[in-house]
Scaffold this active site. Sequence first.
Site, short mmCIF file in Angstrom:
data_model
loop_
_atom_site.label_atom_id
_atom_site.label_comp_id
_atom_site.label_asym_id
_atom_site.label_seq_id
_atom_site.Cartn_x
_atom_site.Cartn_y
_atom_site.Cartn_z
CG ASP A 35 -2.18 0.84 0.97
OD1 ASP A 35 -2.04 2.07 0.89
OD2 ASP A 35 -3.27 0.27 0.85
CB SER A 57 -6.34 2.53 -0.05
OG SER A 57 -5.00 2.87 0.20
#
Length: 420
Positions: free
Chosen positions: A50, A96
């Site tokens: 991430d 995200s």
Amino acid sequence: MVRDVRRVTAPIVTGVLAAAGLVLANPLTGAAPHGSGRPAVRNVIFINGDGMAAAHREAARLYYAGLDGQLTMDTFPSSGQLTTSPDDPEDVVTDSAAGASAWATGVRTYNGAISVDPAGKALPTLGAQAKAAGKATGLVTTAQVTDASPAAFFANATDRAVQDDIARQYLQVSKPDVILGGGEDWWLPAGSPGAYPDQPAEDPTEGSRGTKGDLIAQARADGYRYVSTPAQLAAAGPGKLLGLFANQEMFQQRPEGQGDKYDPVVSLATMARKALDTLATDRDGFFLLIEEEGVDEFAHNNNGARTLQAMGELEKAVTVARDYAARHRDTLVVVTGDHETGGLAVEEVNAADESGDGTSAEDGPFPVKGSTFRFVIDWTTTAHTGQDVPITAYGPLADRFTGKHPNTFVYDVLKPVLTR
Ligand SMILES: [Zn+2]
């Protein structure tokens, strides 16, 4: 491509072979009809660093492998780039949720969306579709198991914040076989602390907050083995597995020296290994999502040392996946990031070239492994940026992940593989 064409087993003429090759090369059509030209991928391991883009990988390469070395994730034979733009009324740069929704559904959407289109309509996810096709599925993360990236593969929500409902959907709708990570707070109602106490000293804002009842009890009733310690995880036998190892993230994301901690109760690599052991028993194959959240969270805090630490843990999990795929040649491993975080740059140590102060001051110098050289990490933002992200792949069909594509390309390649 030659390898793929060779898998066409029927005695067919050259023109059809060419057509099959064309189909495989076309991201819009995916695999060939009737199974004839389909790639021999049975298992897919998709790994999200991430917030990880090229500079994060380069900083980690220098730190862990040195000037002549390579990270495992960079040794994969195929490499490309993804753009990450959301389809958002206000934002140019993705979060995200929209980033993972693009991978999981093939549709660009707005920031905060969990696999719903810009109008809020639920879309079929890769995780649910793989399950419907008979595969085992799983997710492993150092974030909350219901955080945006894993959620997009296994749930639908117009707002990423409803993590308790995302947990409910895991149990009632998408039913992943393995769920390992943090986020216990979302599985229990207020007043039920669970295995990880509410209001701990290291972060008093943590505490159970679910509104869907005791979802851990429901998981047990549904046949999941529930574990909350490394020993329980190690001892868990075959079958559905729910492991929650933190109230929220499995670390404390803060700037340097302000209570920042990266010390997961179990490592990402350990969780990944357990997930693979569990999922590998399904004869139809599996889909596994692995995520290291610390790269993003510590880059948000412009914390270079912890960002590197999280990159190192991600790299270990990548190596677990690559080793599995080396032993199981029907396994595709893909490593990428959902967006860039921090606008970081790898720079020379040079006191005259300092572009920030306070939190965003340069971090380091860090040693370059195996040499006397050092480098610094410079930051331009505490937010995400629109830089494209590298994508590397190992195993059958890896060669599809070359060139530069929108992030929805991941879905275009994986959907036919996971639903045949
Ligand atoms: Zn972020």
